[in-house]
Each structure stands twice: as structure tokens, then as C-alpha cells.
Design a protein around this motif. Sequence first.
Motif, PDB file in Angstrom:
ATOM      1  N   TYR A  22     -15.314  -5.701   5.410  1.00 59.53           N
ATOM      2  CA  TYR A  22     -15.412  -6.349   4.099  1.00 59.53           C
ATOM      3  C   TYR A  22     -16.882  -6.473   3.688  1.00 59.53           C
ATOM      4  CZ  TYR A  22     -15.307 -10.216   0.743  1.00 59.53           C
ATOM      5  OH  TYR A  22     -15.484 -11.018  -0.356  1.00 59.53           O
ATOM      6  N   GLU A  78     -10.585  -4.383  -5.204  1.00 62.55           N
ATOM      7  CA  GLU A  78      -9.904  -3.704  -4.100  1.00 62.55           C
ATOM      8  C   GLU A  78     -10.302  -4.311  -2.745  1.00 62.55           C
ATOM      9  OE1 GLU A  78     -10.118   0.696  -2.103  1.00 62.55           O
ATOM     10  OE2 GLU A  78     -10.127   0.593  -4.294  1.00 62.55           O
ATOM     11  N   ASN A  79     -11.601  -4.581  -2.578  1.00 61.47           N
ATOM     12  CA  ASN A  79     -12.085  -5.161  -1.324  1.00 61.47           C
ATOM     13  C   ASN A  79     -11.530  -6.573  -1.139  1.00 61.47           C
ATOM     14  OD1 ASN A  79     -13.668  -4.732   1.028  1.00 61.47           O
ATOM     15  ND2 ASN A  79     -15.299  -6.001   0.170  1.00 61.47           N
ATOM     16  N   MET A  82      -7.928  -6.412  -0.078  1.00 59.23           N
ATOM     17  CA  MET A  82      -7.844  -6.078   1.345  1.00 59.23           C
ATOM     18  C   MET A  82      -8.057  -7.332   2.193  1.00 59.23           C
ATOM     19  SD  MET A  82     -10.077  -5.365   4.248  1.00 59.23           S
ATOM     20  CE  MET A  82     -11.647  -4.945   3.539  1.00 59.23           C
ATOM     21  N   LYS A  86      -5.207  -8.891   4.716  1.00 62.34           N
ATOM     22  CA  LYS A  86      -5.452  -8.977   6.165  1.00 62.34           C
ATOM     23  C   LYS A  86      -5.746 -10.406   6.627  1.00 62.34           C
ATOM     24  CE  LYS A  86      -6.631  -4.210   6.719  1.00 62.34           C
ATOM     25  NZ  LYS A  86      -7.437  -3.229   7.379  1.00 62.34           N
TER      26      LYS A  86
END
Length: 114
Positions: A22, A78-79, A82, A86
Motif C-alpha cells: 500500500y 484503487e489502492n 485494496m 485486505k
Amino acid sequence: MKITCVIRYEIDPFQRDGFKKYSENQIHIIPRCGGPLIGYFLPYEGTNNVAWGLIAFDSLASYEAYRARLKADPENLENFAMAQTKRFILREERNFVEVVDGTLGLPSTLAGSA
């Protein structure tokens, strides 16, 4: 550099690599959105679930402009998605600090007054 945004992340210590990925992604996103990135820092020794991000700004107004650009950046979205999927970032805190004259290579306002 007048203020620094200090971001304290509480991370899942078993997903340290997820936070590292990240952070590596953010290294390109933050400057593109106008945030002078000082760096991201992973736990090394001691507390194993606290990481840090430091970003410098001229003012809170420049920080707010950066945040607006960041919220619209497709790669950042998008990051962030993610990270949410997670779940390696458990908590995030933001504080703003001011650089003390005479540190970080800045001139001291006390120079010559001794």
C-alpha cells in the motif's frame, strides 16, 4: 515546509507486507496529488502494529487541496479499495505538527542572538 501531516496507522502485524505494498503504491500517488511526501515507516523493533506516514505542506489550505485531488485520483481509489478489502489497516489517525526552526535544515531564528 510549514506543517507536516503525521499519519499513525494501526496495522495488522501479520499483514505487514500488505501495508508495505500500500505504501509503495502511495509513493507515486501522493506527490502527483500535490503532497510532498517525507516517507512511510514500517514497524521495525518494539511495537509491531504501528506504522507512520509523513507528508509536508505549506498550510492547511494546501493540505485540503491535496485531499480533494487525492479523493478523485483513480489509482488512489484503487489502492484504498485494496486496503479496505485486505483489512491490514485497522485504524488511522492524523495530526499536524509544525517544524521547529533550526531543524530539518531550516535556519534558526535564534541565530546571532546569543
